[in-house]
Write an enzyme that holds these catalytic residues in place. Structure first.
Site, PDB file in Angstrom:
ATOM      1  N   LEU A  97       0.883  -1.165   0.000  1.00 29.04           N
ATOM      2  CA  LEU A  97       0.000   0.000   0.000  1.00 29.04           C
ATOM      3  C   LEU A  97       0.916   1.209   0.000  1.00 29.04           C
ATOM      4  CD1 LEU A  97      -3.020   0.802   0.191  1.00 29.04           C
ATOM      5  CD2 LEU A  97      -2.759   0.845   2.691  1.00 29.04           C
ATOM      6  N   ASP A  98       0.666   2.143  -0.923  1.00 30.48           N
ATOM      7  CA  ASP A  98       1.532   3.321  -1.030  1.00 30.48           C
ATOM      8  C   ASP A  98       1.810   3.931   0.329  1.00 30.48           C
ATOM      9  OD1 ASP A  98       1.559   3.083  -3.745  1.00 30.48           O
ATOM     10  OD2 ASP A  98       0.323   4.843  -4.156  1.00 30.48           O
ATOM     11  N   ARG A  99       3.023   4.403   0.510  1.00 30.46           N
ATOM     12  CA  ARG A  99       3.371   5.087   1.753  1.00 30.46           C
ATOM     13  C   ARG A  99       2.431   6.266   2.005  1.00 30.46           C
ATOM     14  NH1 ARG A  99       8.637   8.931   2.835  1.00 30.46           N
ATOM     15  NH2 ARG A  99       8.286   9.268   5.049  1.00 30.46           N
TER      16      ARG A  99
ATOM     17  N   ALA B 250      -0.671   6.526   1.056  1.00 25.99           N
ATOM     18  CA  ALA B 250      -2.053   6.097   1.282  1.00 25.99           C
ATOM     19  C   ALA B 250      -2.216   5.544   2.689  1.00 25.99           C
ATOM     20  CB  ALA B 250      -2.449   5.045   0.254  1.00 25.99           C
TER      21      ALA B 250
END
Length: 276
Positions: free
Chosen positions: A131-133, A135
């Site tokens: 999961l994107d940093r 996000a």
């Protein structure tokens, strides 16, 4: 500044901290701190793994590696919240800024390392998906290699339902009820579906379902449509928005290989608001 050192162990009994202190010029305490935060590695034969214990016995022919970046090591991890502990895997709420996985420069600011240090009983952690940093939202952490492989296969074969909510710039209400985007990312197939939820102060809340998981897929697809996510510093007006990325992974549903039945993990999206 970054310091990168690689030292061959010439005789058994050599101490990793002493060797790296001599090679780098850093104090023993800084080397030990780097070690506990995942920035020191040990190569033995064909295996290279993080070295965390200063007391670990070394063998002649081993090689120790230091990847020292004061800025990275000085970061303080944001604390995730445990959603469910199934034993062989756990489900966490990852806040903005916390990483999904580490790098050679350290792993103390990752949900993986947090899980290893804070779960009871203690157990190893393995990456299943990312999961994107920037996000926030739900993320799975495996605690056994076989289960990590099984869960990774579910993601790879698109057998995991992943849903997100995003606050975007502009009025999305005139779009189709389900707007399907099939636009490749970095020459790879990428499919996203967007549905309007509500309009608030000139910003729209959209529900997102993705069939693929390319890097920054949701952010890039929405930006390409002309509706960048609020707080997106890469593809939108994040600096002017003055807030974190408004993208939340709120649902994960799949057939659980541990319980052998369908499971669904969901955040309370009623608490998700457009922050200004």
């Amino acid at each position: 500044d970054r310091i990168e050192k690689h030292v061959l162990v010439e005789a058994p009994g050599n101490n990793a901290v002493d060797l790296l202190q001599d090679a780098s010029g850093l104090s023993k305490q800084r080397v030990k701190t780097a070690m506990t935060k995942g920035a020191v590695w040990l190569t033995r034969g064909r295996s290279t793994r993080r070295l965390r214990r200063a007391s670990r016995a070394l063998r002649a022919g081993d090689e120790v590696h230091l990847y020292y970046d004061a800025k990275i090591l000085g970061e303080e991890p944001a604390a995730p919240s445990l959603i469910a502990d199934v034993g062989e895997y756990s489900v966490w709420y990852k806040p903005y800024g916390l990483r999904s996985q580490g790098s050679k420069w350290g792993d103390h600011c990752t949900v993986m390392r947090w899980a290893e240090k804070h779960l009871t009983p203690e157990r190893p952690a393995f990456t299943v998906h990312r999961l994107d940093r920037a996000a926030n939202g739900l993320i799975l952490v495996a605690h056994a290699k076989k289960l990590a492989a099984a869960l990774s296969t579910l993601f790879r074969e698109r057998q995991v339902e992943k849903r997100y909510e995003a606050w975007i710039a502009g009025d999305f209400s005139a779009q189709p009820a389900v707007l399907r985007v099939e636009k490749p990312i970095d020459q790879n197939q990428a499919v996203s579906e967007f549905s309007f939820v509500r309009l608030e102060d000139g910003r729209s809340l959209v529900d997102v379902r993705i069939e693929t998981g390319r890097k920054h897929q949701i952010r890039r697809h929405l930006a390409d449509l002309g509706f960048p996510i609020i707080g997106d510093r890469l593809y939108g007006a994040g600096e002017q928005d003055g807030c974190d990325l408004q993208l939340t992974a709120y649902l994960l549903a799949f057939h659980c290989p541990v319980r052998n039945k369908p499971v669904e993990y969901r955040l309370d999206t009623a608490a998700i608001v457009a922050h200004t």
